[in-house]
Design a protein around this motif. Structure first.
Motif, mmCIF file in Angstrom:
data_model
loop_
_atom_site.group_PDB
_atom_site.id
_atom_site.type_symbol
_atom_site.label_atom_id
_atom_site.label_comp_id
_atom_site.label_asym_id
_atom_site.label_seq_id
_atom_site.Cartn_x
_atom_site.Cartn_y
_atom_site.Cartn_z
ATOM 1 N N GLN A 5 50.194 37.978 49.213
ATOM 2 C CA GLN A 5 49.103 38.816 48.719
ATOM 3 C C GLN A 5 49.627 40.158 48.222
ATOM 4 O OE1 GLN A 5 45.705 39.182 51.293
ATOM 5 N NE2 GLN A 5 45.079 41.097 50.363
ATOM 6 N N ASP A 6 50.534 40.770 48.954
ATOM 7 C CA ASP A 6 51.076 42.078 48.569
ATOM 8 C C ASP A 6 51.855 42.037 47.261
ATOM 9 O OD1 ASP A 6 49.960 43.109 50.869
ATOM 10 O OD2 ASP A 6 51.861 43.203 51.977
ATOM 11 N N ASN A 7 52.378 40.866 46.903
ATOM 12 C CA ASN A 7 53.240 40.761 45.731
ATOM 13 C C ASN A 7 52.621 40.040 44.546
ATOM 14 O OD1 ASN A 7 55.869 41.996 46.602
ATOM 15 N ND2 ASN A 7 55.488 40.591 48.280
ATOM 16 N N MET A 8 51.366 39.646 44.654
ATOM 17 C CA MET A 8 50.733 38.931 43.543
ATOM 18 C C MET A 8 50.016 39.917 42.623
ATOM 19 S SD MET A 8 47.554 37.084 45.590
ATOM 20 C CE MET A 8 47.845 35.633 44.713
ATOM 21 N N PRO A 9 49.807 39.533 41.386
ATOM 22 C CA PRO A 9 49.068 40.404 40.467
ATOM 23 C C PRO A 9 47.666 40.698 41.007
ATOM 24 C CG PRO A 9 50.101 38.600 39.268
ATOM 25 C CD PRO A 9 50.249 38.306 40.732
ATOM 26 N N LYS A 10 47.267 41.953 40.965
ATOM 27 C CA LYS A 10 45.982 42.377 41.531
ATOM 28 C C LYS A 10 44.791 41.672 40.888
ATOM 29 C CE LYS A 10 47.968 45.018 44.415
ATOM 30 N NZ LYS A 10 48.414 44.348 45.592
ATOM 31 N N GLU A 11 44.920 41.267 39.620
ATOM 32 C CA GLU A 11 43.790 40.587 38.978
ATOM 33 C C GLU A 11 43.487 39.245 39.642
ATOM 34 O OE1 GLU A 11 47.412 39.992 36.289
ATOM 35 O OE2 GLU A 11 46.426 41.728 37.172
ATOM 36 N N LEU A 12 44.461 38.650 40.310
ATOM 37 C CA LEU A 12 44.209 37.393 41.023
ATOM 38 C C LEU A 12 43.405 37.604 42.306
ATOM 39 C CD1 LEU A 12 47.579 35.502 40.587
ATOM 40 C CD2 LEU A 12 45.402 35.040 39.472
ATOM 41 N N LEU A 13 43.354 38.849 42.775
ATOM 42 C CA LEU A 13 42.600 39.154 43.987
ATOM 43 C C LEU A 13 41.165 39.579 43.683
ATOM 44 C CD1 LEU A 13 45.382 41.057 45.918
ATOM 45 C CD2 LEU A 13 44.661 38.691 46.207
ATOM 46 N N ASP A 14 40.800 39.606 42.432
ATOM 47 C CA ASP A 14 39.453 39.978 42.001
ATOM 48 C C ASP A 14 38.499 38.814 42.260
ATOM 49 O OD1 ASP A 14 37.093 40.430 40.387
ATOM 50 O OD2 ASP A 14 38.263 41.879 39.238
ATOM 51 N N LYS A 15 37.352 39.110 42.860
ATOM 52 C CA LYS A 15 36.381 38.056 43.153
ATOM 53 C C LYS A 15 35.780 37.453 41.896
ATOM 54 C CE LYS A 15 35.145 39.313 47.814
ATOM 55 N NZ LYS A 15 34.075 39.628 48.750
ATOM 56 N N ARG A 16 36.060 38.021 40.744
ATOM 57 C CA ARG A 16 35.587 37.453 39.483
ATOM 58 C C ARG A 16 36.667 36.607 38.802
ATOM 59 N NH1 ARG A 16 33.902 43.259 37.569
ATOM 60 N NH2 ARG A 16 35.919 43.423 38.516
ATOM 61 N N SER A 17 37.808 36.448 39.465
ATOM 62 C CA SER A 17 38.879 35.634 38.878
ATOM 63 C C SER A 17 38.473 34.159 38.894
ATOM 64 C CB SER A 17 40.198 35.834 39.622
ATOM 65 O OG SER A 17 40.079 35.399 40.953
ATOM 66 N N ASP A 18 39.000 33.418 37.937
ATOM 67 C CA ASP A 18 38.621 32.001 37.792
ATOM 68 C C ASP A 18 38.861 31.194 39.058
ATOM 69 O OD1 ASP A 18 37.799 32.462 35.196
ATOM 70 O OD2 ASP A 18 39.688 31.772 34.316
ATOM 71 N N TRP A 19 40.028 31.370 39.676
ATOM 72 C CA TRP A 19 40.344 30.555 40.851
ATOM 73 C C TRP A 19 39.377 30.846 41.992
ATOM 74 C CZ3 TRP A 19 41.311 31.783 45.834
ATOM 75 C CH2 TRP A 19 41.596 33.119 46.133
ATOM 76 N N PHE A 20 38.997 32.126 42.163
ATOM 77 C CA PHE A 20 38.093 32.467 43.264
ATOM 78 C C PHE A 20 36.708 31.888 43.028
ATOM 79 C CE2 PHE A 20 35.061 35.000 45.620
ATOM 80 C CZ PHE A 20 35.593 34.928 46.889
ATOM 81 N N ILE A 21 36.239 31.936 41.811
ATOM 82 C CA ILE A 21 34.938 31.357 41.486
ATOM 83 C C ILE A 21 34.947 29.859 41.778
ATOM 84 C CG2 ILE A 21 33.355 30.840 39.588
ATOM 85 C CD1 ILE A 21 34.203 33.639 38.444
ATOM 86 N N THR A 22 36.013 29.173 41.384
ATOM 87 C CA THR A 22 36.136 27.742 41.672
ATOM 88 C C THR A 22 36.172 27.503 43.175
ATOM 89 O OG1 THR A 22 37.326 27.388 39.606
ATOM 90 C CG2 THR A 22 37.567 25.692 41.307
ATOM 91 N N TRP A 23 36.994 28.254 43.889
ATOM 92 C CA TRP A 23 37.127 28.105 45.339
ATOM 93 C C TRP A 23 35.797 28.356 46.042
ATOM 94 C CZ3 TRP A 23 36.444 31.689 49.273
ATOM 95 C CH2 TRP A 23 36.855 31.278 50.541
ATOM 96 N N SER A 24 35.054 29.363 45.586
ATOM 97 C CA SER A 24 33.808 29.722 46.263
ATOM 98 C C SER A 24 32.738 28.636 46.120
ATOM 99 C CB SER A 24 33.277 31.055 45.733
ATOM 100 O OG SER A 24 32.879 30.938 44.386
ATOM 101 N N GLN A 25 32.891 27.746 45.166
ATOM 102 C CA GLN A 25 31.932 26.654 44.998
ATOM 103 C C GLN A 25 32.014 25.661 46.153
ATOM 104 O OE1 GLN A 25 29.563 26.858 42.517
ATOM 105 N NE2 GLN A 25 30.596 28.825 42.381
ATOM 106 N N ALA A 26 33.101 25.648 46.885
ATOM 107 C CA ALA A 26 33.265 24.712 48.013
ATOM 108 C C ALA A 26 32.193 24.918 49.057
ATOM 109 C CB ALA A 26 34.650 24.859 48.636
#
Length: 56
Positions: free
Chosen positions: A29-50
């Motif tokens: 988490q500390d070393n990943m691009p901050k945009e990937l930690l945004d709750k509006r990022s594509d992966w998070f939106i997909t994950w949240s559908q679970a």
């Protein structure tokens, strides 16, 4: 040649009680691009559908 990790394999074996695994996720988490930690990022939106799946 670099070996590419498969995150699905990693998370399938994740042990919440293992301090080394928790430390590894913190480092990731500390070393990943901050945009990937945004709750509006594509992966998070997909994950949240679970949580919206119908449980049987």
């Amino acid at each position: 040649m670099k070996e590419i990790l498969n995150l699905i394999d990693f998370f399938e074996h994740f042990d919440h009680g293992d301090p080394y695994m928790r430390a590894a996720i913190s480092e990731l988490q500390d070393n990943m691009p901050k945009e990937l930690l945004d709750k509006r990022s594509d992966w998070f939106i997909t994950w949240s559908q679970a949580t919206k799946r119908v449980k049987t």
